[in-house]
Design an enzyme around this catalytic site. Structure first.
Site, PDB file in Angstrom:
ATOM      1  CG  HIS A 354      46.589  46.651  38.027  1.00 39.25           C
ATOM      2  ND1 HIS A 354      45.618  46.372  37.094  1.00 39.25           N
ATOM      3  CD2 HIS A 354      47.755  46.259  37.473  1.00 39.25           C
ATOM      4  CE1 HIS A 354      46.172  45.824  36.027  1.00 39.25           C
ATOM      5  NE2 HIS A 354      47.475  45.743  36.227  1.00 39.25           N
ATOM      6  CE  LYS A 534      32.408  44.310  43.696  1.00 35.68           C
ATOM      7  NZ  LYS A 534      32.988  44.855  42.492  1.00 35.68           N
ATOM      8  NE  ARG A 535      40.741  38.044  47.393  1.00 39.75           N
ATOM      9  CZ  ARG A 535      41.918  37.432  47.401  1.00 39.75           C
ATOM     10  NH1 ARG A 535      42.318  36.736  46.356  1.00 39.75           N
ATOM     11  NH2 ARG A 535      42.689  37.472  48.467  1.00 39.75           N
ATOM     12  CE  LYS A 540      37.943  44.399  45.585  1.00 41.47           C
ATOM     13  NZ  LYS A 540      37.894  44.871  44.186  1.00 41.47           N
ATOM     14  CB  THR A 642      37.265  43.748  35.069  1.00 38.64           C
ATOM     15  OG1 THR A 642      37.704  42.991  36.205  1.00 38.64           O
ATOM     16  CG2 THR A 642      38.422  44.573  34.545  1.00 38.64           C
ATOM     17  CE  LYS A 646      35.071  39.830  33.918  1.00 36.18           C
ATOM     18  NZ  LYS A 646      35.845  39.298  35.061  1.00 36.18           N
TER      19      LYS A 646
END
Ligand code: F58
Length: 797
Positions: A354, A534-535, A540, A642, A646
C-alpha cells in the site's frame, strides 16, 4: 431471496419489542435511545444469522476454496448501516420506530464507529469484506479486537488533542464470542534441537479468543465472518509467585495479555519499531493460521491440499510473519518436510503493498525479532539464504540486511502474487522498491486497482441521488455499478441535471445545518463546497490547499467586488500523535479558519470549516455534499486513494494530480471533466533531485511569496508570531513534497474550477459524467480481480 419484499414489518416490530424487553430489560416508556439502538441492532442481527448459516453450510458442503483476509485494521464504522442497507429494511424501520416517537437516524447516530483502523488501508479492508459477501466469495476477515480504536480527536486552541476511543464501553451487539475457538500464542524463550527437530520453548504466552461478526452482503444473499481476536492471559494469576509475595510478577501474564489487544497503533505511513506492535502482528497472524489449519483439518486430512483450499491475503506487511509462521506450524507441529512446507506456504500466500514511501516500509531489528520470535528468526534466515542461492540474486534484495529484517522482501518472497493498488502504483513498484525482485520473479506482481462499496458510499450515504439513479437506470445498479454508465447519454438533459443538482443541494443544506449546530459556523449552501478529507500528512499536501486558501482570502480582501465564486473549504483528518509537522498543519488550518471566518470583508465568499474527529461517519456526511474533491498529493506518493473514488461516485468533480488512482479516475471520467494540475510522478522525482527546487519555484511565484510572508508575519497567530516558523522554513529550505513547485499550476486549476462552477448547467453535466463513469471503482470489480488473478477462488452464489 429479496429481503425488501420478504421482510414482514410486523415481525420486525415484534422482534424489536422483544429485544427491548428481554435483552435490554426495558419497557417502551423507559427505553433510552441506547436501548432502542441495541434492540434494533439485535433484531437486525437475528435477520442476518440465517443467511450467515446458509453461507457457512454451503461452504462446507461444496468443499470450495476459502479466502482469508489478514489485516491489522478494519475500519468498519457503524455496522447498523450495512445491515439496514443490505437487508433493505430502512423504510420499514423508519415507520416502526416512528410509532414510538423514535427516529431511525438517532438510533444510527447512537452507534459508536468501530474505528479499528487508521485510514485508507483499514477502510479498504472493510469495503472488501462487504464486497466479498455481496459476491458470495467464501471468505473470512481476520483482525484484532482492539479495546480502543483510533484515538478521538479534539481541538484545543486549534491543536490536536488525542483521547481514547472507547467503542466497547457498551456491549457490541454485532459480535458472538467463541470461547471454544481459542489458541495459545507463544513469545520469546529459546529454540533447542531434539531428535533432529527444532523445539521452541517459549517463555511467555497469551491466549487468542475469537469474536465473530457476520458481514452481510447486498440483498442479504450471503454473509461472511469477520473474526477478531482478543487477548486473554493463559492463567489469570501466577499463584505461586503471588503466594511468595511477588505481586507484580504474579500479575505479569495478565498485564501482557491486557496490553496486547488493548489499542490500535495510531501511526500511519511510519513505523516506530515497538516490541508491542511486533507482538500484535504475530498475535493476529499466529491465531489466524492456527485457526485456518484447524478448520482445514476438520474437512480434509492431507495438508498438501492446502493451496487448493486456502488463499491467504496479507494486507500490507503487517501480517507478513504468516510466511514463517505457516512454515513453522507445518514443519514443527505437523512434521512436514521443509521444502514442501515452504512451497505450500508460498502457494497459499499473497501480499498487497500500500505504499512506496521508504519510511513506511516495515523493518524489524534482527535483535528484537530474534528475541521475541526466536524460531521465526531462524526460519527467516533460512528462507533468505535459500532464496539467495536459488536466484543468484544481487545482494541488494536480501530479507535480512544491516541487522534488519525487511518485511516487504519477506512478504514478496513468500507470496505467489504481490499486488499494487492502482495502475501507477503497480508500475512504480515494478520500477522502484521491488525492481530487482520483479526481475527475479517477473509475473509475480499484478495490479488490483482499489475500489469502494457502492452500498455504503452511494446507496446509504446519498439516498436522494440513489433515488434519481434508480429512476433513470432502473434497479440493480447497487450490485452492478457499471449500470451507472446509462446516465452518460443523459448528462446534457436539463431535467436530469436539475434533479442531480437538487439532490446535491439537499445534502449541502443538511451539512450546513450540522456545521451550524455543531460548530457554530454559518455557511451558505449555495457556495461551492470544496473538501479535502484524509489523514494529515505532508505528502497529501493539505498545506498546498491551505496556502491557496490564504491566497484567495488575500485577493478577495484586495478586491472584494471582483465577482468571486463563493466557497467553503472543508478540511478533515487526524495526524499521527508523534508527527510534528502534520500537527503544525492542523493548528495552522484552525488558526487560519478563525481569522477568515471572522473577517467581515470576505465572509460572503470564503469560509474554512475543519470538523474535529474525522471518521467514517463524518465522511458519510461530507462526501455526498461535496462539489469539489481535493486529491492533490505529490505525484508518485499516494498509492491509490479511495476517498477520491467516493467523491466521484457522489458527483463531486476532482481537482487533482496524476497520482494513484486519480490517473484512472481521469481516464474514466474524461480529461475535460477533471481539473488536472501539477507534475507527473517522473517530473516530481526529477524536481525533488534538483538543488534549490523550492527556492527557484518561490522565486517565480509572487503569490506564494505573499502567502509565506502573510504566515511568517503572524497574521493568524498574533499572540505567538513565531508559531509557524517551521512550516515557512520547511517550504523555503526543504519542501520535500514540492508544494512550491506545484503551487502556480494549482492556482491556475483552482481558477478554472471557479469559472466552471459559474456555468451551472455545464457543472451539472460534468458531475453526471463523473457519476456515470464511477462503475469501475466499485470494490466488487476489485474483488473479482483478486478472485481471478490472486486467489483462484469461485463465487458460491
Ligand atoms: C493507504 N495506506 C494508502 N496505510 O496511503 C492509500 O493511497 C491507499 O488508497 C490505501 O492505503 C488503500 O490501499 C494506508 O492507509 C496505513 O494507514 C498504514 C497503517 C499502519 C502503519 C503503516 C501505514
Amino acid at each position: 431471496m429479496n429481503m425488501q419484499t420478504a421482510v414482514v414489518p410486523e415481525q420486525l416490530r415484534q422482534k424489536i419489542l422483544d429485544h427491548l424487553t428481554y435483552a435490554q430489560g426495558k419497557d417502551i416508556s423507559h427505553a433510552s435511545i441506547y436501548d432502542w439502538r441495541m434492540a434494533v441492532s439485535l433484531s437486525l442481527r437475528d435477520m442476518i444469522v440465517d443467511p450467515w448459516f446458509n453461507a457457512t453450510r454451503q461452504i462446507y458442503e461444496k468443499h470450495g476454496k476459502r479466502v482469508y483476509y489478514l489485516s491489522m485494521e478494519f475500519l468498519i464504522g457503524r455496522l447498523i448501516e450495512d445491515a439496514v442497507t443490505n437487508l433493505g429494511v430502512g423504510d420499514a424501520l423508519d415507520a416502526i420506530l416512528a410509532d414510538y416517537n423514535v427516529k431511525l437516524n438517532d438510533v444510527i447516530e447512537n452507534e459508536p464507529d468501530a474505528a479499528l483502523g487508521n485510514g485508507g488501508l483499514g477502510r479498504l479492508a472493510a469495503c472488501f469484506l462487504e464486497s466479498m459477501s455481496t459476491l458470495g466469495c467464501p471468505a473470512y476477515g481476520y483482525g484484532i479486537r482492539y479495546d480502543f480504536g483510533l484515538f478521538a480527536q479534539r481541538f484545543e486552541g486549534g491543536r490536536q488533542v488525542e483521547m481514547p476511543e472507547d467503542w466497547l464501553m457498551h456491549p457490541n451487539p454485532w459480535e458472538f464470542v467463541r470461547p471454544e475457538s481459542q489458541y495459545t500464542i507463544p513469545f520469546k524463550g529459546y529454540v533447542s534441537v531434539e531428535n533432529g527437530k527444532s523445539v521452541w520453548h517459549a517463555s511467555e504466552a497469551v491466549l487468542a479468543r475469537a469474536y465473530d461478526m457476520p458481514i452481510i452482503g447486498w440483498n442479504a444473499e450471503w454473509a461472511n465472518t469477520l473474526r477478531l481476536w482478543g487477548a486473554l492471559p493463559t492463567k489469570l494469576l501466577d499463584l505461586d509467585r503471588f503466594n511468595s509475595g511477588d505481586y507484580t510478577a504474579a500479575a505479569a501474564p495478565e498485564a501482557l495479555a491486557r496490553t496486547l489487544s488493548r489499542v490500535l497503533y495510531p501511526e500511519d505511513t511510519t513505523e516506530n519499531g515497538k516490541e508491542l506492535r511486533l507482538k500484535q502482528e504475530f498475535f493476529l497472524t499466529s491465531a489466524a493460521l492456527q485457526d485456518i489449519i484447524r478448520r482445514f483439518l476438520s474437512e480434509f486430512d492431507d495438508l498438501a491440499l492446502l493451496p487448493e483450499k486456502v488463499a491467504i491475503q496479507m494486507n500490507d506487511t503487517h501480517p507478513a510473519l504468516a510466511g514463517p509462521e505457516l512454515i513453522r506450524l507445518l514443519v514443527d507441529e505437523h512434521d512436514m518436510a521443509w521444502e514442501t512446507a515452504k512451497d505450500i506456504a508460498t502457494r497459499c500466500l499473497s501480499y498487497t503493498n500500500h505504499t512506496l514511501l521508504p519510511e513506511a516500509l516495515e523493518r524489524w531489528s534482527t535483535w528484537l525479532l530474534g528475541r521475541v520470535l526466536p524460531r521465526h528468526m531462524q526460519i527467516i534466515e533460512r528462507i533468505d539464504a535459500e532464496h539467495k542461492k536459488e536466484s543468484g540474486r544481487p545482494d541488494t534484495v536480501g530479507i535480512v540486511m544491516n541487522d534488519e529484517v525487511r518485511m516487504g522482501e519477506l512478504a514478496f518472497i513468500m507470496a505467489h502474487r504481490v499486488n499494487g493498488v492502482s495502475a501507477l502504483h503497480t508500475d512504480l513498484m515494478r520500477e522502484t522498491v521491488f525492481a530487482d525482485l520483479n526481475k527475479l520473479h517477473p509475473n509475480r506482481i499484478v495490479n488490483e486497482t482499489n475500489g469502494v462499496t457502492p452500498r455504503r458510499w452511494l446507496k446509504y450515504t446519498n439516498p436522494s441521488l440513489s433515488n434519481v439513479i434508480t429512476d433513470v437506470v432502473g434497479s440493480g445498479w447497487e450490485a452492478d455499478l457499471d449500470k451507472l454508465a446509462d446516465l452518460a447519454p443523459l448528462a446534457g438533459n436539463t431535467g436530469l441535471q436539475k434533479r442531480v443538482m437538487a439532490s446535491k443541494q439537499e445534502n449541502k443544506e443538511r451539512l450546513a445545518e450540522w456545521v451550524k449546530g455543531h460548530m457554530g459556523i454559518e455557511i451558505d449552501p449555495a457556495a461551492m463546497f470544496d473538501v479535502q478529507v484524509k489523514r494529515i500528512h505532508e505528502y497529501k499536501r493539505q498545506h498546498l490547499n491551505l496556502f491557496e486558501t490564504i491566497y484567495r482570502w488575500n485577493e478577495i480582501r484586495k478586491n472584494p467586488t471582483a465577482g468571486w465564486t463563493p466557497r467553503v473549504k472543508f478540511f478533515g483528518g487526524k495526524a499521527a500523535p508523534g508527527y510534528f509537522m502534520a500537527k503544525q498543519i492542523i493548528r495552522l488550518i484552525n488558526d487560519v479558519a478563525e481569522v477568515i471566518n471572522n473577517d467581515p470583508v470576505t465572509k460572503d465568499f470564503l469560509k474554512v470549516v475543519y470538523p474535529p474527529n474525522y471518521n467514517v461517519s463524518m465522511a458519510e456526511k461530507l462526501i455526498p455534499a461535496a462539489d469539489l474533491s481535493e486529491q492533490i498529493s505529490t505525484s508518485g506518493k499516494e498509492a491509490s486513494g479511495t476517498g477520491n473514488m467516493k467523491f466521484t461516485m457522489n458527483g463531486a468533480l476532482t481537482i487533482g494530480t496524476l497520482d494513484g488512482a486519480n490517473v484512472e479516475i481521469r481516464e474514466h471520467v474524461g480529461a475535460e471533466n477533471f481539473f488536472l494540475f501539477g507534475m507527473t510522478a517522473q517530473e516530481a522525482g526529477e524536481c525533488a533531485r534538483t538543488p534549490d527546487h523550492a527556492r527557484n519555484a518561490i522565486g517565480k511565484s509572487q503569490a506564494l511569496r505573499d502567502v509565506l510572508q502573510i504566515i511568517a508575519e503572524g497574521t493568524f497567530n498574533r499572540a505567538e508570531p513565531g508559531r509557524y516558523y517551521d512550516i515557512v522554513d520547511n517550504i523555503w529550505n526543504h519542501d520535500p513534497f514540492l508544494v512550491a513547485s506545484d503551487f502556480e499550476d494549482y492556482l491556475a486549476a483552482q481558477a478554472d474550477v471557479d469559472a466552471a462552477y459559474r456555468d451551472r448547467s455545464r457543472w451539472a453535466e460534468m458531475a453526471i459524467l463523473n457519476i456515470a463513469s464511477s462503475g469501475f471503482f466499485s470494490s466488487d470489480r476489485t474483488i473479482r480481480g483478486y478472485m481471478a488473478d490472486v486467489w483462484d477462488a469461485k463465487s458460491l452464489l
